[in-house]
Design a protein around this motif. Sequence first.
Motif, PDB file in Angstrom:
ATOM      1  N   LYS A  65       0.915  -1.102  -0.083  1.00 44.26           N
ATOM      2  CA  LYS A  65       0.027  -0.010   0.047  1.00 44.26           C
ATOM      3  C   LYS A  65       0.950   1.235   0.185  1.00 44.26           C
ATOM      4  O   LYS A  65       2.124   1.061   0.319  1.00 44.26           O
ATOM      5  CB  LYS A  65      -0.582   0.029   1.141  1.00 44.26           C
ATOM      6  N   LEU A  67       1.255   5.169   1.192  1.00 45.33           N
ATOM      7  CA  LEU A  67       0.875   6.357   1.975  1.00 45.33           C
ATOM      8  C   LEU A  67       1.426   7.590   1.526  1.00 45.33           C
ATOM      9  O   LEU A  67       2.595   7.886   1.401  1.00 45.33           O
ATOM     10  CB  LEU A  67       1.164   6.275   3.605  1.00 45.33           C
ATOM     11  N   THR A 127      -3.677  13.679   3.894  1.00 42.67           N
ATOM     12  CA  THR A 127      -2.984  12.286   3.891  1.00 42.67           C
ATOM     13  C   THR A 127      -3.976  11.429   3.033  1.00 42.67           C
ATOM     14  O   THR A 127      -5.183  11.418   3.129  1.00 42.67           O
ATOM     15  CB  THR A 127      -3.115  11.809   5.257  1.00 42.67           C
ATOM     16  N   TYR A 129      -4.253   7.373   1.804  1.00 45.28           N
ATOM     17  CA  TYR A 129      -3.765   5.805   1.895  1.00 45.28           C
ATOM     18  C   TYR A 129      -4.457   5.344   0.719  1.00 45.28           C
ATOM     19  O   TYR A 129      -5.310   5.016   0.676  1.00 45.28           O
ATOM     20  CB  TYR A 129      -4.198   5.119   3.114  1.00 45.28           C
ATOM     21  N   GLU A 131      -4.702   2.038  -1.046  1.00 45.02           N
ATOM     22  CA  GLU A 131      -4.847   0.713  -0.796  1.00 45.02           C
ATOM     23  C   GLU A 131      -5.044   0.007  -2.089  1.00 45.02           C
ATOM     24  O   GLU A 131      -5.056  -1.357  -2.151  1.00 45.02           O
ATOM     25  CB  GLU A 131      -5.716   0.285   0.092  1.00 45.02           C
TER      26      GLU A 131
END
Length: 182
Positions: A65, A67, A127, A129, A131
Amino acid sequence: MALSKIQAESMNLADTFAFSGTVSGAGGGKVLQVKQTINNTPSTLSTSLGDVMSVQITPSASSSKILVLVNFMVAHQNSHSGVAVLYRGSTPLGGGAGDYPGSASQDNNMFLIRTLEIHNIDSNNMTYYDENANSASQLTYTLKAKSTGTTNGLYINRAVNTGNYEYNSSVMSTITAMEIGA
């Protein structure tokens, strides 16, 4: 001798343990690598989406993943607005979930920028993420932005007014990508 440090119901984490071979069952979530781009160039964007900064990262596994951290320094004039969007390649990521009644399209906007004072430089932080990166090939994350006002630009890494004053100094924006092990 190392086994003598393990007790029947607990382990003293203050002790030092030496491992050889592979430790299994430790799980994912470890930061495997970090890439960062710094943009310290003052610029002005118009009403078309323009590139602000990009970062490239090549994951070590397709299951990893990513970030993404963004610190975007921006100013805008006369209470007008600007928007910014994060892309992976040509795909916009995250942002709005549709149109707000009575407004222009807001799909994929990550930031809505609104500055009230011409000497302010606002710090916009985000931010994301990712995935769904699903790649072991190089990925490029790009922050794009534009002004929503027809007569005023979106000022990157600088205040609206420029002059020989400390409060008009240029600043820097950053974009950071971290590979997180699965």
